[in-house]
Design a protein around this motif. Structure first.
Motif, PDB file in Angstrom:
ATOM      1  N   VAL A 435       0.770  -1.171  -0.063  1.00 26.02           N
ATOM      2  CA  VAL A 435       0.109  -0.059  -0.245  1.00 26.02           C
ATOM      3  C   VAL A 435       0.778   1.284   0.130  1.00 26.02           C
ATOM      4  CG1 VAL A 435      -1.674   1.392   1.266  1.00 26.02           C
ATOM      5  CG2 VAL A 435      -1.995  -1.057   1.217  1.00 26.02           C
ATOM      6  N   LYS A 436       1.654   1.286   0.927  1.00 25.06           N
ATOM      7  CA  LYS A 436       2.688   2.547   1.103  1.00 25.06           C
ATOM      8  C   LYS A 436       3.815   2.499   0.150  1.00 25.06           C
ATOM      9  CE  LYS A 436       2.170   5.602   3.677  1.00 25.06           C
ATOM     10  NZ  LYS A 436       1.687   6.810   3.760  1.00 25.06           N
ATOM     11  N   ARG A 437       4.149   1.096  -0.163  1.00 20.81           N
ATOM     12  CA  ARG A 437       5.337   1.006  -1.214  1.00 20.81           C
ATOM     13  C   ARG A 437       6.501   1.537  -0.670  1.00 20.81           C
ATOM     14  NH1 ARG A 437       1.239   2.282  -6.006  1.00 20.81           N
ATOM     15  NH2 ARG A 437      -0.242   0.842  -5.487  1.00 20.81           N
ATOM     16  N   ARG A 438       6.825   1.201   0.596  1.00 25.89           N
ATOM     17  CA  ARG A 438       7.788   1.798   1.524  1.00 25.89           C
ATOM     18  C   ARG A 438       8.924   0.674   2.099  1.00 25.89           C
ATOM     19  NH1 ARG A 438       5.847   5.209   6.767  1.00 25.89           N
ATOM     20  NH2 ARG A 438       5.164   3.346   7.991  1.00 25.89           N
ATOM     21  N   GLU A 439       9.935   1.150   2.592  1.00 23.95           N
ATOM     22  CA  GLU A 439      10.810   0.029   3.323  1.00 23.95           C
ATOM     23  C   GLU A 439       9.958  -0.642   4.295  1.00 23.95           C
ATOM     24  OE1 GLU A 439      12.901   3.821   1.804  1.00 23.95           O
ATOM     25  OE2 GLU A 439      11.272   3.338   3.058  1.00 23.95           O
ATOM     26  N   MET A 440      10.322  -2.042   4.546  1.00 22.04           N
ATOM     27  CA  MET A 440       9.580  -2.847   5.253  1.00 22.04           C
ATOM     28  C   MET A 440       9.828  -2.735   6.772  1.00 22.04           C
ATOM     29  SD  MET A 440       7.512  -4.776   3.424  1.00 22.04           S
ATOM     30  CE  MET A 440       7.394  -6.310   4.421  1.00 22.04           C
ATOM     31  N   TRP A 441      10.927  -2.000   6.965  1.00 16.04           N
ATOM     32  CA  TRP A 441      11.350  -1.986   8.496  1.00 16.04           C
ATOM     33  C   TRP A 441      11.001  -0.668   9.035  1.00 16.04           C
ATOM     34  CZ3 TRP A 441      13.922   2.607   7.710  1.00 16.04           C
ATOM     35  CH2 TRP A 441      14.748   2.694   6.343  1.00 16.04           C
ATOM     36  N   ARG A 442      10.151   0.119   8.251  1.00 14.46           N
ATOM     37  CA  ARG A 442       9.478   1.188   9.103  1.00 14.46           C
ATOM     38  C   ARG A 442       8.258   0.911   9.808  1.00 14.46           C
ATOM     39  NH1 ARG A 442       9.089   5.893   4.287  1.00 14.46           N
ATOM     40  NH2 ARG A 442       8.577   6.930   5.968  1.00 14.46           N
ATOM     41  N   PRO A 443       8.171   1.707  11.013  1.00 10.71           N
ATOM     42  CA  PRO A 443       7.206   1.409  11.786  1.00 10.71           C
ATOM     43  C   PRO A 443       5.986   2.226  11.526  1.00 10.71           C
ATOM     44  CG  PRO A 443       8.699   2.962  12.891  1.00 10.71           C
ATOM     45  CD  PRO A 443       9.070   2.508  11.318  1.00 10.71           C
ATOM     46  N   LEU A 444       4.711   1.407  11.958  1.00 12.37           N
ATOM     47  CA  LEU A 444       3.442   2.112  11.827  1.00 12.37           C
ATOM     48  C   LEU A 444       2.856   2.435  13.137  1.00 12.37           C
ATOM     49  CD1 LEU A 444       2.261  -0.093   8.890  1.00 12.37           C
ATOM     50  CD2 LEU A 444       2.492   2.485   8.755  1.00 12.37           C
ATOM     51  N   ALA A 445       1.933   3.412  13.351  1.00 10.76           N
ATOM     52  CA  ALA A 445       1.532   3.833  14.547  1.00 10.76           C
ATOM     53  C   ALA A 445       0.280   3.404  14.756  1.00 10.76           C
ATOM     54  CB  ALA A 445       1.684   5.249  14.672  1.00 10.76           C
ATOM     55  N   PRO A 446      -0.257   3.500  16.111  1.00  9.43           N
ATOM     56  CA  PRO A 446      -1.445   3.256  16.538  1.00  9.43           C
ATOM     57  C   PRO A 446      -2.410   4.518  16.914  1.00  9.43           C
ATOM     58  CG  PRO A 446      -0.291   2.893  18.305  1.00  9.43           C
ATOM     59  CD  PRO A 446       0.620   3.504  17.304  1.00  9.43           C
ATOM     60  N   SER A 447      -3.605   4.594  16.610  1.00  7.78           N
ATOM     61  CA  SER A 447      -4.588   5.665  17.344  1.00  7.78           C
ATOM     62  C   SER A 447      -5.509   4.713  18.208  1.00  7.78           C
ATOM     63  CB  SER A 447      -5.490   5.964  16.274  1.00  7.78           C
ATOM     64  OG  SER A 447      -5.054   7.014  15.483  1.00  7.78           O
ATOM     65  N   MET A 448      -5.630   5.038  19.502  1.00  2.00           N
ATOM     66  CA  MET A 448      -6.386   4.429  20.703  1.00  2.00           C
ATOM     67  C   MET A 448      -7.032   5.478  21.592  1.00  2.00           C
ATOM     68  SD  MET A 448      -2.799   3.466  22.590  1.00  2.00           S
ATOM     69  CE  MET A 448      -2.276   2.184  21.442  1.00  2.00           C
ATOM     70  N   LEU A 449      -7.995   4.746  22.002  1.00  3.30           N
ATOM     71  CA  LEU A 449      -9.039   5.792  23.137  1.00  3.30           C
ATOM     72  C   LEU A 449      -8.143   5.775  24.323  1.00  3.30           C
ATOM     73  CD1 LEU A 449     -12.522   4.293  22.644  1.00  3.30           C
ATOM     74  CD2 LEU A 449     -11.597   6.443  21.849  1.00  3.30           C
ATOM     75  N   ASP A 450      -7.316   4.948  24.678  1.00  5.65           N
ATOM     76  CA  ASP A 450      -6.507   4.742  26.054  1.00  5.65           C
ATOM     77  C   ASP A 450      -5.400   4.045  25.816  1.00  5.65           C
ATOM     78  OD1 ASP A 450      -7.066   5.389  29.010  1.00  5.65           O
ATOM     79  OD2 ASP A 450      -6.550   3.452  29.193  1.00  5.65           O
TER      80      ASP A 450
END
Length: 565
Positions: A435-450
């Motif tokens: 999808v993002k077509r970027r490096e596999m080692w890059r982190p992705l972040a969370p949205s959360m209520l708490d």
């Protein structure tokens, strides 16, 4: 009402505009979202973002009391006003003058604008303010004391001491690209060991000192320093010196692309990141000492380094940390406007604490429907768009989320986002690779209520995905898709009062998965700005191969081969 328009990033990149009325931030947008050129490179113009700010508030140029620019075009000479009609036309657009725009613009020093963007929105009476970037108006690092009377600069380091330039040259050396890709180095740093010596960087009790003399770049003083800064010859020589320094340290320059850096390159990333963190901690400690306060505000391009910010947030001496989410030069538009408003008596300290970045354009149902019709999109109108999107996310689909006013700054925070289930590392890898077509080692972040179950510092700053927290064992086990290899995550704590639809999405995801958490990354592809309009979202969603798009109250099926409704 008194209106001030601030302009940020007029250094041929990251132009932006921010409108403040009676001391309140009314609108803020980056020029790249309109021009569709990432970082709006090679242009000073903030014409489209400025015009949008005015339209958003229903005013015209004649209603603007002052335009504040976060840049001194005549540096090193003192200048508090810009009266050059040609330059004003470049900044505001050729028609602004005839439409009643001010004929003289107020100059707010670049680092002062950064400092104002961090201090005035922090909602505190007093703070130490640390600004660290590449450079602006000849300064690379500065410390300020914020108080009810405004900001007082207490320390400045010249452009020859730029931590930002050190970091971006390391990024280039390991094959990750230019200054626009510094975030990649931060992600890569988690995979190595800090074993590469950096003899050009000396940590000191009050910060650091950079000396590249042995690599062919002696310090410059006097008039020579000024000319070599303004004609960019120093910067060109600096790049050569860093290339030699990193090569001499045993790390050959890597070919561009950076998808598969070798072990030495990874260790260089780790070493430079570690050095940056040590320097930032020493600077922060010095800032607290110089100002006699335990509150720290941070801005400048280096303040986008989540890992470094996490170190600061966990430092006991710092009782309260505020990092401006729009920390780059674009955020100077906010700072310039607020500093100018304070001088005019329209803003007083402390102001309200900035709780969100949702200050950009939004679109009506009619505008969305027009875009859907133009694209021939297949869509439905579910009773609850949040529940419909949550069901698809829980089933493993990747969903574009386009709701309400756009975010300011580089982080997508639930307005222009790509969302997925955080329980799966396989899905995380799909988002990165396909999808993002970027490096596999890059982190992705969370949205959360708490944050309580997910981070060891659940009450730490977490409004804008700009501070790294240590993940709990529960997070490692249950939402591994958003935990980086170094055991951290950079969360967004969602406030239901500010983002009710996004919060409802999280509750619906919790009903289906047991966790009110979603993987959230910015809605854009490689080399393009975050989507701005419904048409952008439809085109980008199809191009990136998303499964669905939740745009306003409409759910678009992007997997269907039939593109008619």
């Amino acid at each position: 009402m008194g209106y001030v328009l601030g302009l940020g990033g007029p250094y041929h990149h990251d132009a932006a505009a921010c409108l403040v009325g009676d001391g309140r931030v009314l609108a803020f947008a980056e020029e790249e979202r309109f021009s569709r050129i990432k970082h709006h490179r090679d242009s000073r113009s903030a014409a489209q973002s400025a015009a949008w700010c005015l339209r958003q508030s229903g005013i015209g140029w004649a209603d603007i009391d002052d335009v504040a620019v976060a840049w001194n075009p005549y540096w090193p000479n003192y200048c508090d006003r810009i009266g050059d009609a040609e330059l004003i036309a470049e900044l505001l657009g050729p028609d602004a003058r005839a439409a009643g725009a001010p004929r003289r613009l107020t100059v707010i020093g670049h680092h002062l604008a950064h400092a104002a963007s961090a201090f005035y929105p922090a909602g505190v009476t007093e703070a130490a303010v640390l600004v660290v970037d590449g450079s602006g108006d000849g300064v690379s690092t500065s410390i300020h004391h914020g108080s009810p009377v405004g900001l007082r600069t207490v320390r400045e380091l010249p452009y020859t001491q730029s931590l930002g330039w050190m970091y971006q040259n390391a990024t280039t050396h390991v094959g990750l690209g230019d200054w626009t890709n510094a975030g990649k180095l931060m992600g890569l740093a988690a995979y190595g060991q800090p074993r590469i010596e950096l003899p050009f960087l000396h940590l000191t009790d009050d910060g650091y000192h950079l000396d590249l003399t042995r690599y062919g770049l002696p310090p410059f003083l006097g008039a020579d320093a000024t000319s070599r800064y303004t004609d960019f010859s120093y910067y060109r020589d600096l790049k050569l010196a860093y290339a030699k320094a990193f090569t001499d340290a045993g790390v050959p320059a890597q070919p561009p692309g950076g998808h598969h850096p070798d072990r030495m390159a990874v260790d260089l990333a780790t070493s430079v990141q570690a050095a940056l963190q040590q320097a930032m901690l020493a600077l922060a400690t010095n800032a607290l000492t110089l100002t006699g306060t335990a509150t720290l505000c941070v801005a400048g391009g280096v303040a986008l380094n989540c890992t470094s910010n996490g170190i600061l947030a966990r430092t006991p001496a710092i009782a309260d940390l505020f990092v401006q989410p729009a920390a780059s030069d674009a955020g100077c538009a906010l700072g310039a406007a607020l500093e100018c408003a304070r001088r005019r008596g329209d803003f007083t300290v402390p102001g309200p604490r900035q709780a969100h970045t949702l200050l950009g354009p939004e679109y009506s149902h009619a505008a969305i429907e027009t875009a859907l019709a133009a694209a021939g999109a297949r869509y439905s109108t579910p009773d609850d768009i949040a529940a419909a999107a949550a069901h698809r996310i829980a089933a493993g689909q990747v969903v574009g989320w386009f709701q309400g006013r756009a975010e300011a700054g580089p982080r997508a925070l639930g307005a222009r986002s790509i969302l997925a289930d955080p329980r799966s590392t396989t899905l995380r890898d799909h988002v990165n690779r396909d999808v993002k077509r970027r490096e596999m080692w890059r982190p992705l972040a969370p949205s959360m209520l708490d944050l309580t179950s997910w981070t060891t510092t659940p009450h730490g700053p977490a409004e804008a995905m700009i501070v790294a927290h240590h993940a709990t064992d529960t997070a490692h086990e249950q939402i591994p898709g958003v935990v980086h290899v170094d055991g951290t995550l950079r969360p967004q704590r969602v406030d239901p009062q500010i983002q009710p639809t996004y919060a409802r999405l999280l509750r619906e995801i919790q009903a289906e998965t047991g966790h009110a958490v979603v993987l959230n990354t910015s809605f854009n592809g490689p080399g393009e700005p975050i989507v701005a309009t419904p048409a952008d979202a439809l085109a980008s969603g199809a191009r990136l191969g998303l499964d669905a798009l939740a745009i306003g109250d409409y759910l678009v099926d992007l997997t269907a081969s039939n593109t008619t409704r």
